[in-house]
Design an enzyme around this catalytic site. Sequence first.
Site, PDB file in Angstrom:
ATOM      1  N   ASN A  97      -6.990  -0.392   0.160  1.00  0.00           N
ATOM      2  CA  ASN A  97      -7.556   0.833  -0.445  1.00  0.00           C
ATOM      3  C   ASN A  97      -6.791   1.326  -1.668  1.00  0.00           C
ATOM      4  OD1 ASN A  97      -5.439   1.658   1.160  1.00  0.00           O
ATOM      5  ND2 ASN A  97      -6.450   3.505   1.884  1.00  0.00           N
ATOM      6  N   LYS A 123       2.330  -9.996   1.282  1.00  0.00           N
ATOM      7  CA  LYS A 123       1.064 -10.472   1.847  1.00  0.00           C
ATOM      8  C   LYS A 123       0.054  -9.346   1.658  1.00  0.00           C
ATOM      9  CE  LYS A 123      -1.741 -10.529   4.799  1.00  0.00           C
ATOM     10  NZ  LYS A 123      -3.183 -10.263   4.539  1.00  0.00           N
ATOM     11  N   GLY A 148      -0.447  -2.053  13.027  1.00  0.00           N
ATOM     12  CA  GLY A 148       0.949  -1.680  12.766  1.00  0.00           C
ATOM     13  C   GLY A 148       1.786  -1.645  14.030  1.00  0.00           C
ATOM     14  N   GLU A 168       3.456   2.619   7.864  1.00  0.00           N
ATOM     15  CA  GLU A 168       2.605   3.710   7.362  1.00  0.00           C
ATOM     16  C   GLU A 168       1.200   3.409   7.856  1.00  0.00           C
ATOM     17  OE1 GLU A 168       3.395   6.362   5.696  1.00  0.00           O
ATOM     18  OE2 GLU A 168       5.478   5.856   5.239  1.00  0.00           O
ATOM     19  N   CYS A 182      -5.891   6.961   3.549  1.00  0.00           N
ATOM     20  CA  CYS A 182      -5.158   7.384   4.745  1.00  0.00           C
ATOM     21  C   CYS A 182      -5.050   8.903   4.790  1.00  0.00           C
ATOM     22  CB  CYS A 182      -3.779   6.753   4.778  1.00  0.00           C
ATOM     23  SG  CYS A 182      -2.902   6.932   3.237  1.00  0.00           S
ATOM     24  N   GLU A 211       8.001   6.765   2.786  1.00  0.00           N
ATOM     25  CA  GLU A 211       7.996   5.996   1.543  1.00  0.00           C
ATOM     26  C   GLU A 211       8.084   6.965   0.362  1.00  0.00           C
ATOM     27  OE1 GLU A 211       4.546   3.310   1.817  1.00  0.00           O
ATOM     28  OE2 GLU A 211       6.037   1.773   2.325  1.00  0.00           O
TER      29      GLU A 211
HETATM   30  P1  NDP Z   1      -5.325  -3.393   8.567  1.00  0.00           P
HETATM   31  O1  NDP Z   1      -4.348  -2.881   9.540  1.00  0.00           O
HETATM   32  O2  NDP Z   1      -6.509  -4.090   9.069  1.00  0.00           O
HETATM   33  O3  NDP Z   1      -4.616  -4.401   7.540  1.00  0.00           O
HETATM   34  C1  NDP Z   1      -3.484  -4.065   6.791  1.00  0.00           C
HETATM   35  C2  NDP Z   1      -2.759  -5.311   6.372  1.00  0.00           C
HETATM   36  O4  NDP Z   1      -2.243  -5.975   7.528  1.00  0.00           O
HETATM   37  C3  NDP Z   1      -3.638  -6.341   5.664  1.00  0.00           C
HETATM   38  O5  NDP Z   1      -2.884  -7.024   4.688  1.00  0.00           O
HETATM   39  C4  NDP Z   1      -4.008  -7.270   6.806  1.00  0.00           C
HETATM   40  O6  NDP Z   1      -4.402  -8.547   6.362  1.00  0.00           O
HETATM   41  C5  NDP Z   1      -2.697  -7.314   7.561  1.00  0.00           C
HETATM   42  N1  NDP Z   1      -2.799  -7.719   8.958  1.00  0.00           N
HETATM   43  C6  NDP Z   1      -3.860  -7.623   9.787  1.00  0.00           C
HETATM   44  N2  NDP Z   1      -3.554  -8.119  11.006  1.00  0.00           N
HETATM   45  C7  NDP Z   1      -2.270  -8.551  10.951  1.00  0.00           C
HETATM   46  C8  NDP Z   1      -1.385  -9.163  11.869  1.00  0.00           C
HETATM   47  N3  NDP Z   1      -1.749  -9.428  13.126  1.00  0.00           N
HETATM   48  N4  NDP Z   1      -0.144  -9.468  11.465  1.00  0.00           N
HETATM   49  C9  NDP Z   1       0.260  -9.197  10.209  1.00  0.00           C
HETATM   50  N5  NDP Z   1      -0.537  -8.635   9.283  1.00  0.00           N
HETATM   51  C10 NDP Z   1      -1.784  -8.303   9.647  1.00  0.00           C
HETATM   52  O7  NDP Z   1      -5.724  -2.144   7.647  1.00  0.00           O
HETATM   53  P2  NDP Z   1      -6.764  -2.078   6.466  1.00  0.00           P
HETATM   54  O8  NDP Z   1      -6.428  -3.089   5.416  1.00  0.00           O
HETATM   55  O9  NDP Z   1      -8.137  -2.091   7.010  1.00  0.00           O
HETATM   56  O10 NDP Z   1      -6.427  -0.641   5.845  1.00  0.00           O
HETATM   57  C11 NDP Z   1      -6.941   0.530   6.366  1.00  0.00           C
HETATM   58  C12 NDP Z   1      -5.913   1.242   7.212  1.00  0.00           C
HETATM   59  O11 NDP Z   1      -4.728   1.476   6.448  1.00  0.00           O
HETATM   60  C13 NDP Z   1      -6.357   2.608   7.662  1.00  0.00           C
HETATM   61  O12 NDP Z   1      -6.046   2.777   9.017  1.00  0.00           O
HETATM   62  C14 NDP Z   1      -5.539   3.552   6.808  1.00  0.00           C
HETATM   63  O13 NDP Z   1      -5.356   4.819   7.375  1.00  0.00           O
HETATM   64  C15 NDP Z   1      -4.275   2.802   6.641  1.00  0.00           C
HETATM   65  N6  NDP Z   1      -3.538   3.273   5.484  1.00  0.00           N
HETATM   66  C16 NDP Z   1      -2.411   4.035   5.685  1.00  0.00           C
HETATM   67  C17 NDP Z   1      -1.715   4.559   4.625  1.00  0.00           C
HETATM   68  C18 NDP Z   1      -0.466   5.362   4.847  1.00  0.00           C
HETATM   69  O14 NDP Z   1       0.337   5.456   3.917  1.00  0.00           O
HETATM   70  N7  NDP Z   1      -0.230   5.933   6.014  1.00  0.00           N
HETATM   71  C19 NDP Z   1      -2.175   4.369   3.247  1.00  0.00           C
HETATM   72  C20 NDP Z   1      -3.373   3.567   3.140  1.00  0.00           C
HETATM   73  C21 NDP Z   1      -4.014   3.044   4.231  1.00  0.00           C
HETATM   74  P3  NDP Z   1      -5.976  -8.858   6.133  1.00  0.00           P
HETATM   75  O15 NDP Z   1      -6.412  -8.015   5.004  1.00  0.00           O
HETATM   76  O16 NDP Z   1      -5.967 -10.301   5.805  1.00  0.00           O
HETATM   77  O17 NDP Z   1      -6.682  -8.536   7.395  1.00  0.00           O
END
Ligand code: NDP
Length: 498
Positions: free
Chosen positions: A149, A172, A230, A247, A281, A461
């Site tokens: 995002n 990644k 996470g 995060e 987020c 962060e």
């Molecule tokens: P995901 O948790 O689906 O993915 C985040 C990252 O983790 C991607 O690069 C994803 O890869 C990777 N990932 C997924 N599964 C694994 C695993 N098992 N092991 C290691 N890495 C993995 O989140 P989204 O990308 O859908 O983002 C949306 C989420 O992020 C929302 O919940 C949002 O609230 C949160 N967010 C939080 C922020 C904050 O600062 N608190 C800021 C922005 C967003 P891949 O894309 O290949 O699946």
Amino acid sequence: MLYKNYIGGEWVDAKGGGTFQSVNPATGAVLGDVALSGPEDVNAAAEAAASAFDAWRKTPAPKRGEILFRAGEILVRRKEELARLMTQEMGKVLKETRGDVQEAIDMTYYMAGEGRRLFGQTTPSELPNKFAMSLRDPIGVVAAITPWNFPLAIPTWKIMPALIAGNTVVFKPASDTPILAWQLASILEEAGLPPGALNVVFGPGGQAGQALVESLKVALVSFTGSTAVGRELGATASARGKRVSLEMGGKNAILVMADADLELAVEGIIWSAFGTTGQRCTAASRVIAQRGIAEELTQMIVARAEKLRLGDGLRADTDMGPLINEAARRKVHAYVQVGQQEGARLRAGGETAETGELRRGFFYKPTVFAEVRPEARLAQEEIFGPVVAVIPVDNLQEAIAVNNATGYGLSSSLYTRDVNQAFQAIRDITTGLVYINAGTIGAEVHLPFGGTRGTGNGHREAGQSALDIFSEWKTVFVDYSGRLQRAQIDVEEQKSQP
Ligand code: NDP
């Protein structure tokens, strides 16, 4: 074009030879092919980062800062081009993608400046002829795992502080936004970053991400994404003795008191709930309104939401872009159905937008629910889409209690003209970010950013606090007395001397 991994300063194919596509969520157009990495690619990247670590940590921090400054200058020069590319890759409108690039610029310059600060402390020793100080040491290889995002801003929040502190990085990025990650790596390469200091591997979280978290070369995992992923990944990394900074999700609220400037509040609500199509987020997915004005406020929100123009974010007249993909759209619609089953009143939206050109993308109408109960799933779970739930309450105390009672704790906002209410809210709200008379979004890079409860794991962060994630404190004592001096013990002896 094929976007390859960046490992040890070389652009390389995934060892398995596979690729995946990056797709424009507004039009369905394919933007490029991307290396589909597996554990062997991740291991090569982690190895490259580990090999580069010693030279990079010994590079004077001001020199590291100069490279970041140059990267900042390239980002400035290419801002418009990168913003347009970002709109195509993840859908948000141009003014927001310009903001995303600007945030990357701000963070890059801010951390470049840290090259000439990275302050530690000097403090008196309790013993004579003894000097005491603390200084920051890098940690080693950092795994940066990011969501789609904020395709530039979030990676820079991790990569820039990690690099300035002397760590090397394996990045990644999210599989929905690989091209922006590729651009960031190429910008750092052009700025003069030595081979191996930053490595990028593209590929699915479950494969590439998982392998990175498990890699024995990785000392710290810095993750932004969903709470479910996470927490799981945090447990895996912690079990292997790694540092973990998380995060994660949010369920943010805007509290509107009866004395508030309602026009101003509605501006903040529309921007916070429907900006980035609700996929932030910090997005406001709850409006907690004092009962006397709740209905009037709902009508105002509905009127504005219904006027928002959906479309390709590259068009100047578009207010709201698409959701990131079809799975996200299905999830949003499932929550709308949950809301209806729970008895909330659907006042706007609640369906996909499929007229004309919108048919090609993942569009969903801005959606407003009224009379939502605080404990309803609609009011408790992260939807990550353009859905806002209005929850009526009696007074500020109840508003704060409702605000605080979710599993997340990222951002809250209060609209009031009463300074006493404002300060009570600042005291009693338990989220990491609090805004008064502004929406729930608006982070600035020099202030700590992060959340409580299910949003984080205690780190912040951005700001100076980012350096605490990416460095270890080393405490140094220099005894120049020429004799054995025992802390605590000799102090007592000195006191007892006449
Ligand atoms: P995901 O948790 O689906 O993915 C985040 C990252 O983790 C991607 O690069 C994803 O890869 C990777 N990932 C997924 N599964 C694994 C695993 N098992 N092991 C290691 N890495 C993995 O989140 P989204 O990308 O859908 O983002 C949306 C989420 O992020 C929302 O919940 C949002 O609230 C949160 N967010 C939080 C922020 C904050 O600062 N608190 C800021 C922005 C967003 P891949 O894309 O290949 O699946």
